[in-house]
Design an enzyme around this catalytic site. Sequence first.
Site, PDB file in Angstrom:
ATOM      1  N   TYR A 186     -31.394 -40.222   3.369  1.00 40.29           N
ATOM      2  CA  TYR A 186     -30.068 -40.731   3.034  1.00 40.29           C
ATOM      3  C   TYR A 186     -29.173 -39.737   2.303  1.00 40.29           C
ATOM      4  O   TYR A 186     -27.953 -39.869   2.332  1.00 40.29           O
ATOM      5  CB  TYR A 186     -30.204 -42.006   2.180  1.00 40.29           C
ATOM      6  CG  TYR A 186     -30.859 -43.144   2.927  1.00 40.29           C
ATOM      7  CD1 TYR A 186     -30.114 -43.949   3.796  1.00 40.29           C
ATOM      8  CD2 TYR A 186     -32.207 -43.392   2.785  1.00 40.29           C
ATOM      9  CE1 TYR A 186     -30.728 -44.981   4.490  1.00 40.29           C
ATOM     10  CE2 TYR A 186     -32.826 -44.429   3.475  1.00 40.29           C
ATOM     11  CZ  TYR A 186     -32.081 -45.219   4.327  1.00 40.29           C
ATOM     12  OH  TYR A 186     -32.668 -46.237   5.017  1.00 40.29           O
ATOM     13  N   HIS A 197     -43.752 -15.107  -9.079  1.00 37.39           N
ATOM     14  CA  HIS A 197     -43.599 -16.540  -8.838  1.00 37.39           C
ATOM     15  C   HIS A 197     -43.146 -17.251 -10.114  1.00 37.39           C
ATOM     16  O   HIS A 197     -42.528 -18.318 -10.052  1.00 37.39           O
ATOM     17  CB  HIS A 197     -44.912 -17.152  -8.347  1.00 37.39           C
ATOM     18  CG  HIS A 197     -44.735 -18.506  -7.732  1.00 37.39           C
ATOM     19  ND1 HIS A 197     -44.205 -18.688  -6.464  1.00 37.39           N
ATOM     20  CD2 HIS A 197     -44.999 -19.749  -8.213  1.00 37.39           C
ATOM     21  CE1 HIS A 197     -44.166 -19.976  -6.193  1.00 37.39           C
ATOM     22  NE2 HIS A 197     -44.638 -20.650  -7.227  1.00 37.39           N
ATOM     23  N   ARG A 232     -38.772 -18.036  -2.917  1.00 33.12           N
ATOM     24  CA  ARG A 232     -40.114 -17.459  -2.878  1.00 33.12           C
ATOM     25  C   ARG A 232     -39.977 -15.967  -2.627  1.00 33.12           C
ATOM     26  O   ARG A 232     -39.033 -15.520  -1.988  1.00 33.12           O
ATOM     27  CB  ARG A 232     -40.956 -18.119  -1.793  1.00 33.12           C
ATOM     28  CG  ARG A 232     -41.117 -19.637  -1.996  1.00 33.12           C
ATOM     29  CD  ARG A 232     -41.853 -20.273  -0.827  1.00 33.12           C
ATOM     30  NE  ARG A 232     -41.992 -21.720  -1.010  1.00 33.12           N
ATOM     31  CZ  ARG A 232     -41.124 -22.637  -0.600  1.00 33.12           C
ATOM     32  NH1 ARG A 232     -40.026 -22.228   0.047  1.00 33.12           N
ATOM     33  NH2 ARG A 232     -41.320 -23.915  -0.809  1.00 33.12           N
ATOM     34  N   HIS A 248     -37.966 -27.004  -1.749  1.00 36.42           N
ATOM     35  CA  HIS A 248     -39.052 -27.950  -1.955  1.00 36.42           C
ATOM     36  C   HIS A 248     -38.888 -29.137  -1.015  1.00 36.42           C
ATOM     37  O   HIS A 248     -37.771 -29.602  -0.771  1.00 36.42           O
ATOM     38  CB  HIS A 248     -39.073 -28.448  -3.401  1.00 36.42           C
ATOM     39  CG  HIS A 248     -39.673 -27.466  -4.353  1.00 36.42           C
ATOM     40  ND1 HIS A 248     -39.348 -27.429  -5.691  1.00 36.42           N
ATOM     41  CD2 HIS A 248     -40.575 -26.476  -4.165  1.00 36.42           C
ATOM     42  CE1 HIS A 248     -40.018 -26.465  -6.284  1.00 36.42           C
ATOM     43  NE2 HIS A 248     -40.768 -25.874  -5.374  1.00 36.42           N
ATOM     44  N   LYS A 293     -35.746 -17.660   5.281  1.00 39.75           N
ATOM     45  CA  LYS A 293     -36.879 -18.255   5.994  1.00 39.75           C
ATOM     46  C   LYS A 293     -37.561 -19.230   5.053  1.00 39.75           C
ATOM     47  O   LYS A 293     -37.792 -18.929   3.885  1.00 39.75           O
ATOM     48  CB  LYS A 293     -37.859 -17.171   6.434  1.00 39.75           C
ATOM     49  CG  LYS A 293     -37.337 -16.298   7.560  1.00 39.75           C
ATOM     50  CD  LYS A 293     -38.389 -15.306   7.997  1.00 39.75           C
ATOM     51  CE  LYS A 293     -37.872 -14.458   9.151  1.00 39.75           C
ATOM     52  NZ  LYS A 293     -38.878 -13.459   9.601  1.00 39.75           N
ATOM     53  N   ARG A 313     -39.479 -17.812 -10.042  1.00 40.05           N
ATOM     54  CA  ARG A 313     -39.089 -19.027  -9.301  1.00 40.05           C
ATOM     55  C   ARG A 313     -39.291 -20.258 -10.178  1.00 40.05           C
ATOM     56  O   ARG A 313     -38.450 -21.166 -10.197  1.00 40.05           O
ATOM     57  CB  ARG A 313     -39.951 -19.118  -8.037  1.00 40.05           C
ATOM     58  CG  ARG A 313     -39.774 -20.396  -7.217  1.00 40.05           C
ATOM     59  CD  ARG A 313     -40.544 -20.256  -5.913  1.00 40.05           C
ATOM     60  NE  ARG A 313     -40.768 -21.521  -5.237  1.00 40.05           N
ATOM     61  CZ  ARG A 313     -39.902 -22.109  -4.427  1.00 40.05           C
ATOM     62  NH1 ARG A 313     -38.729 -21.557  -4.215  1.00 40.05           N
ATOM     63  NH2 ARG A 313     -40.195 -23.258  -3.845  1.00 40.05           N
TER      64      ARG A 313
END
Length: 449
Positions: A403, A367, A284, A393, A306, A370
């Site tokens: 898992y 954006h 981001r 995400h 971050k 991304r």
Amino acid sequence: MARPQKDKPLDLSKPTEITAGSIQRLNCPQGKSQAFLRDIKSPSLSVRVTTNGAKSFVFEGKIHRQTIRRTIGDVREWSIEEARIESNRLRVLLDNGHDPRDIERRQKAERAAKKAEEIANRITVGEVLDRYIEERRPYWGEANYKDHLKMIAPGGLPRKNRAGVMTVPGPLVDLLGMRLVDLDGVVVETWAARESKSRPARVRLALRLLKAFLRWAAQEPGLMGKANPDAASSRKAREVSGKAKPKTDYLQREQLEVWFSYVRQIQNSVISAYLQCLLLTGARREELATIKWGDVNFQWSGLVLKDKVEESRAVPLTPYVAYLLNTLPRRNEWVFSSPTSKSGRLVEPAIAHRQVCDAAGLKVTLHGLRRSFKSLSEWLEIPVGVVAQIMGHKPSATAEKHYTIRPLDLLRIHHGKIEDWILDQAQVEYKHQQSLGSFRLVSQNGYSS
């Protein structure tokens, strides 16, 4: 009967008729802090005098075998007859079992409640919203805080990225001056219909923020019953603002060469490196813009960002990204520094990126870079979970959450493949060994040595 002499001391041991003359002659005996002249006509009434000469009418009585004493008022403000009437009134209350102190406290509380009610009825949306933003700011991210400020910005200031163009007032400005108690569903629907004609996307965001604000205000002490928590939740308000259309801007494979060509020609090396890293990391915009030299580990090829979901996340430091970072000047703690910014770091790279895209004939937002990282990774059949973890995400499946554990070394293998493929499609000539050989040593504090 001879009139008593003015300088003759009063006998305070027994009641006497309180007169103007006796009040004038009343003095506090030496060695005492106060003294009382009791009235023979109204046994519950006295005149109290203190060492500094202050004199006041006082009521005294008993209730439940307990003596109570209440000040009626200053002798200069109350007449003797008025004081006797008030004393008799209090005496009747006691005889009926009512404590004047309780009555006074109750009346005081009622007056305070009435005053608070009047204040709450007069308070405006803007006043409460300012308090809301100040109280909730520690729990928000920087972007959320800035969104709130933009919603209530007065406008009329020169735009930083467009000469001669002034900023417009935020969507919520028209609601700030009205009383909070008047903000209902009809008002919000009318406002949404008017504002949506020119900026529906801003109105949709404003509705979400307004809904959260009203629910907070409805639970605040002193505002309960004054804020309608459902005023911004009506279906009509949502309908008039329209539905958000998914954004699809991204770089296609055949556009990579021209995009890299123009970006690498940007004279500002910090902006040029930032834009390339934004595409190659899938981060981001603020995650990447706020990295510090202490977050970069050239030795073990790691980078700490971050994170919007978690507090932070570690991602691989791929060779070309490491090469770009290593060429940047070490002006301060920020990797993408700026000597002209108040914060010392890059703040608005979108301006340069728009200029690049206009020159290249492309339409891609920051954006969108991304989104390009995610879309371009599909060409390599990289596991979806790997790309999601690199991009930060939130895991969507149980297996991913509980898992699947991917160490940084495993991510680095896949991330390196993505970077190599993108650079190959962009015809960017780059040799790993040459870039690694140009690295400078970095001390523990993150600055070059």
